[in-house]
Scaffold this motif. Structure first.
Motif, PDB file in Angstrom:
ATOM      1  N   TYR A  86       0.753  -1.170  -0.078  1.00 30.48           N
ATOM      2  CA  TYR A  86      -0.132  -0.054   0.020  1.00 30.48           C
ATOM      3  C   TYR A  86       0.882   1.328   0.068  1.00 30.48           C
ATOM      4  O   TYR A  86       0.518   2.436  -0.990  1.00 30.48           O
ATOM      5  N   GLY A  87       1.999   1.352   0.824  1.00 27.32           N
ATOM      6  CA  GLY A  87       3.093   2.416   0.870  1.00 27.32           C
ATOM      7  C   GLY A  87       3.305   2.760  -0.420  1.00 27.32           C
ATOM      8  O   GLY A  87       3.720   3.875  -0.803  1.00 27.32           O
ATOM      9  N   GLN A  88       4.068   1.765  -1.283  1.00 26.48           N
ATOM     10  CA  GLN A  88       4.576   1.639  -2.405  1.00 26.48           C
ATOM     11  C   GLN A  88       3.569   2.217  -3.535  1.00 26.48           C
ATOM     12  O   GLN A  88       3.831   3.157  -4.283  1.00 26.48           O
ATOM     13  N   ARG A  89       2.437   1.742  -3.556  1.00 25.44           N
ATOM     14  CA  ARG A  89       1.451   2.221  -4.433  1.00 25.44           C
ATOM     15  C   ARG A  89       1.018   3.819  -4.129  1.00 25.44           C
ATOM     16  O   ARG A  89       0.791   4.602  -4.914  1.00 25.44           O
ATOM     17  N   LEU A  90       1.148   4.140  -2.869  1.00 22.77           N
ATOM     18  CA  LEU A  90       0.631   5.556  -2.461  1.00 22.77           C
ATOM     19  C   LEU A  90       1.830   6.386  -3.008  1.00 22.77           C
ATOM     20  O   LEU A  90       1.798   7.515  -3.574  1.00 22.77           O
ATOM     21  N   LEU A  91       2.997   5.885  -2.832  1.00 26.00           N
ATOM     22  CA  LEU A  91       4.244   6.684  -3.305  1.00 26.00           C
ATOM     23  C   LEU A  91       4.186   6.587  -4.848  1.00 26.00           C
ATOM     24  O   LEU A  91       4.537   7.776  -5.586  1.00 26.00           O
ATOM     25  N   LYS A  92       3.823   5.840  -5.634  1.00 26.23           N
ATOM     26  CA  LYS A  92       3.688   5.842  -6.898  1.00 26.23           C
ATOM     27  C   LYS A  92       2.623   6.866  -7.378  1.00 26.23           C
ATOM     28  O   LYS A  92       2.537   7.578  -8.331  1.00 26.23           O
ATOM     29  N   LEU A  93       1.461   6.975  -6.687  1.00 34.54           N
ATOM     30  CA  LEU A  93       0.217   7.773  -6.776  1.00 34.54           C
ATOM     31  C   LEU A  93       0.655   9.287  -6.455  1.00 34.54           C
ATOM     32  O   LEU A  93       0.182  10.099  -7.377  1.00 34.54           O
ATOM     33  N   SER A  94       1.658   9.533  -5.650  1.00 32.39           N
ATOM     34  CA  SER A  94       2.427  10.893  -5.368  1.00 32.39           C
ATOM     35  C   SER A  94       2.929  11.323  -6.538  1.00 32.39           C
ATOM     36  O   SER A  94       3.208  12.629  -6.469  1.00 32.39           O
ATOM     37  N   GLN A  95       3.209  10.681  -7.411  1.00 27.74           N
ATOM     38  CA  GLN A  95       4.114  11.149  -8.414  1.00 27.74           C
ATOM     39  C   GLN A  95       3.253  11.740  -9.677  1.00 27.74           C
ATOM     40  O   GLN A  95       3.929  12.663 -10.516  1.00 27.74           O
ATOM     41  N   PHE A  96       1.992  11.464  -9.569  1.00 27.02           N
ATOM     42  CA  PHE A  96       1.091  12.141 -10.555  1.00 27.02           C
ATOM     43  C   PHE A  96       1.029  13.766 -10.327  1.00 27.02           C
ATOM     44  O   PHE A  96       0.850  14.101  -9.204  1.00 27.02           O
ATOM     45  N   SER A  97       1.228  14.611 -11.370  1.00 31.80           N
ATOM     46  CA  SER A  97       0.793  15.994 -11.270  1.00 31.80           C
ATOM     47  C   SER A  97      -0.454  16.274 -11.427  1.00 31.80           C
ATOM     48  O   SER A  97      -1.329  15.596 -11.994  1.00 31.80           O
ATOM     49  N   ILE A  98      -0.808  17.320 -10.632  1.00 30.41           N
ATOM     50  CA  ILE A  98      -2.111  17.787 -10.470  1.00 30.41           C
ATOM     51  C   ILE A  98      -2.038  19.529 -11.065  1.00 30.41           C
ATOM     52  O   ILE A  98      -1.137  19.860 -10.934  1.00 30.41           O
ATOM     53  N   ASN A  99      -2.979  19.421 -12.106  1.00 35.97           N
ATOM     54  CA  ASN A  99      -2.975  20.856 -12.663  1.00 35.97           C
ATOM     55  C   ASN A  99      -3.569  21.887 -11.782  1.00 35.97           C
ATOM     56  O   ASN A  99      -4.403  21.871 -11.031  1.00 35.97           O
ATOM     57  N   THR A 100      -2.377  22.839 -11.404  1.00 33.23           N
ATOM     58  CA  THR A 100      -2.690  23.761 -10.370  1.00 33.23           C
ATOM     59  C   THR A 100      -2.789  25.083 -10.928  1.00 33.23           C
ATOM     60  O   THR A 100      -2.117  26.051 -10.280  1.00 33.23           O
ATOM     61  N   ASP A 101      -3.446  25.392 -11.917  1.00 30.58           N
ATOM     62  CA  ASP A 101      -3.623  26.737 -12.682  1.00 30.58           C
ATOM     63  C   ASP A 101      -4.403  27.577 -11.844  1.00 30.58           C
ATOM     64  O   ASP A 101      -4.468  28.818 -12.163  1.00 30.58           O
ATOM     65  N   GLY A 102      -5.243  27.031 -10.859  1.00 31.78           N
ATOM     66  CA  GLY A 102      -6.183  27.912 -10.067  1.00 31.78           C
ATOM     67  C   GLY A 102      -5.397  29.128  -9.409  1.00 31.78           C
ATOM     68  O   GLY A 102      -4.105  28.996  -9.178  1.00 31.78           O
ATOM     69  N   GLN A 103      -6.170  29.622  -8.478  1.00 28.08           N
ATOM     70  CA  GLN A 103      -5.653  30.680  -7.535  1.00 28.08           C
ATOM     71  C   GLN A 103      -6.060  30.491  -6.272  1.00 28.08           C
ATOM     72  O   GLN A 103      -7.140  30.149  -5.905  1.00 28.08           O
ATOM     73  N   GLY A 104      -5.505  31.142  -5.451  1.00 26.89           N
ATOM     74  CA  GLY A 104      -6.069  31.352  -3.945  1.00 26.89           C
ATOM     75  C   GLY A 104      -5.600  29.963  -3.346  1.00 26.89           C
ATOM     76  O   GLY A 104      -4.812  29.167  -3.695  1.00 26.89           O
ATOM     77  N   SER A 105      -6.403  29.820  -2.323  1.00 25.99           N
ATOM     78  CA  SER A 105      -6.416  28.635  -1.365  1.00 25.99           C
ATOM     79  C   SER A 105      -6.614  27.526  -1.948  1.00 25.99           C
ATOM     80  O   SER A 105      -6.185  26.282  -1.697  1.00 25.99           O
ATOM     81  N   PHE A 106      -7.489  27.427  -2.961  1.00 26.39           N
ATOM     82  CA  PHE A 106      -8.012  26.026  -3.859  1.00 26.39           C
ATOM     83  C   PHE A 106      -6.553  25.527  -4.498  1.00 26.39           C
ATOM     84  O   PHE A 106      -6.284  24.406  -4.557  1.00 26.39           O
ATOM     85  N   ALA A 107      -5.781  26.416  -5.231  1.00 27.29           N
ATOM     86  CA  ALA A 107      -4.615  26.032  -5.683  1.00 27.29           C
ATOM     87  C   ALA A 107      -3.720  25.568  -4.751  1.00 27.29           C
ATOM     88  O   ALA A 107      -2.839  24.692  -5.080  1.00 27.29           O
ATOM     89  N   ASP A 108      -3.508  25.975  -3.614  1.00 28.37           N
ATOM     90  CA  ASP A 108      -2.639  25.854  -2.432  1.00 28.37           C
ATOM     91  C   ASP A 108      -3.041  24.455  -2.052  1.00 28.37           C
ATOM     92  O   ASP A 108      -1.990  23.464  -1.729  1.00 28.37           O
ATOM     93  N   ALA A 109      -4.204  24.255  -1.925  1.00 26.61           N
ATOM     94  CA  ALA A 109      -4.786  22.843  -1.461  1.00 26.61           C
ATOM     95  C   ALA A 109      -4.419  21.749  -2.459  1.00 26.61           C
ATOM     96  O   ALA A 109      -3.906  20.791  -2.112  1.00 26.61           O
ATOM     97  N   LEU A 110      -4.444  22.136  -3.829  1.00 21.72           N
ATOM     98  CA  LEU A 110      -4.394  21.214  -4.835  1.00 21.72           C
ATOM     99  C   LEU A 110      -2.924  20.811  -4.867  1.00 21.72           C
ATOM    100  O   LEU A 110      -2.410  19.809  -5.242  1.00 21.72           O
ATOM    101  N   SER A 111      -2.008  21.952  -4.599  1.00 21.39           N
ATOM    102  CA  SER A 111      -0.526  21.556  -4.899  1.00 21.39           C
ATOM    103  C   SER A 111      -0.037  20.918  -3.756  1.00 21.39           C
ATOM    104  O   SER A 111       1.114  20.097  -3.795  1.00 21.39           O
ATOM    105  N   ASN A 112      -0.769  20.709  -2.495  1.00 18.70           N
ATOM    106  CA  ASN A 112      -0.251  19.808  -1.201  1.00 18.70           C
ATOM    107  C   ASN A 112      -0.703  18.421  -1.324  1.00 18.70           C
ATOM    108  O   ASN A 112      -0.208  17.490  -0.493  1.00 18.70           O
TER     109      ASN A 112
END
Length: 145
Positions: A57-83
Motif C-alpha cells: 500500500y505504501g509503495q502504491r501511494l508513493l507511485k500515486l504521489s508522482q502524478f501531477s495535478i493541474n494547479t492553474d487555479g488561484q488562491g487557497s484552492f490552488a494551494d490545497a491542490l498543490s499539497n
C-alpha cells in the motif's frame, strides 16, 4: 490393563495426569506447548501478511504521489491542490515505516522466540525420552522380581 485414552487430553489439567499410569502428564504439557507454538506461528504469519499489505500500500501511494495535478487555479484552492501529492507521499512513507516496524518489532522477535523454543524442545524431548526409558527399565526389573 486399561486402554489408553484416545481422545485429545488438552482439555484436562496436568494435575489429573501427573500420577497417571500411562504417563500422560508429559503428553498433556507437550500437547499444550504444540498448541502454543502453532498459535505463535499463526500470529507470526498474520504479522507477515500485515507487513506485506502495508508495504504494498505504501509503495502504491508513493507511485500515486508522482502524478501531477493541474494547479492553474488561484488562491487557497490552488494551494490545497498543490499539497495533495506531498500529503499522499507522507502517507505512503508512513505505511512503509509501519511495515518495517511490524517486521522488526513483532515478526522477527516472534520468529526468534519460535526458534529458541524449537531448540529447547529438542533438548527437553531427549531428556524426557531418556527418563521414560530409564523408568521403563526399572519397571521391567521390578516386574521380573
Amino acid at each position: 490393563m486399561a486402554a489408553v485414552q484416545t481422545k485429545p487430553i488438552s482439555n484436562h489439567r496436568f494435575s489429573t495426569f501427573f500420577w497417571d499410569e500411562h504417563d500422560r502428564g508429559v503428553d498433556l504439557i507437550t500437547d499444550r506447548l504444540r498448541t502454543a507454538r502453532q498459535t505463535c506461528q499463526d500470529i507470526k504469519n498474520l504479522y507477515k501478511a500485515r507487513a506485506n499489505i502495508e508495504e504494498e500500500y505504501g509503495q502504491r501511494l508513493l507511485k500515486l504521489s508522482q502524478f501531477s495535478i493541474n494547479t492553474d487555479g488561484q488562491g487557497s484552492f490552488a494551494d490545497a491542490l498543490s499539497n495533495i501529492p506531498s500529503a499522499i507521499e507522507t502517507t505512503g512513507r508512513a505505511h512503509l515505516d509501519l511495515a518495517q516496524q511490524i517486521q522488526h518489532h513483532l515478526e522477527r522477535p516472534l520468529d526468534d522466540f519460535l526458534s529458541e523454543q524449537r531448540e529447547l524442545k529438542k533438548t527437553q524431548s531427549n531428556q524426557i525420552d531418556n527418563a521414560r526409558q530409564l523408568k521403563n527399565l526399572h519397571q521391567n526389573n521390578v516386574a521380573r522380581l
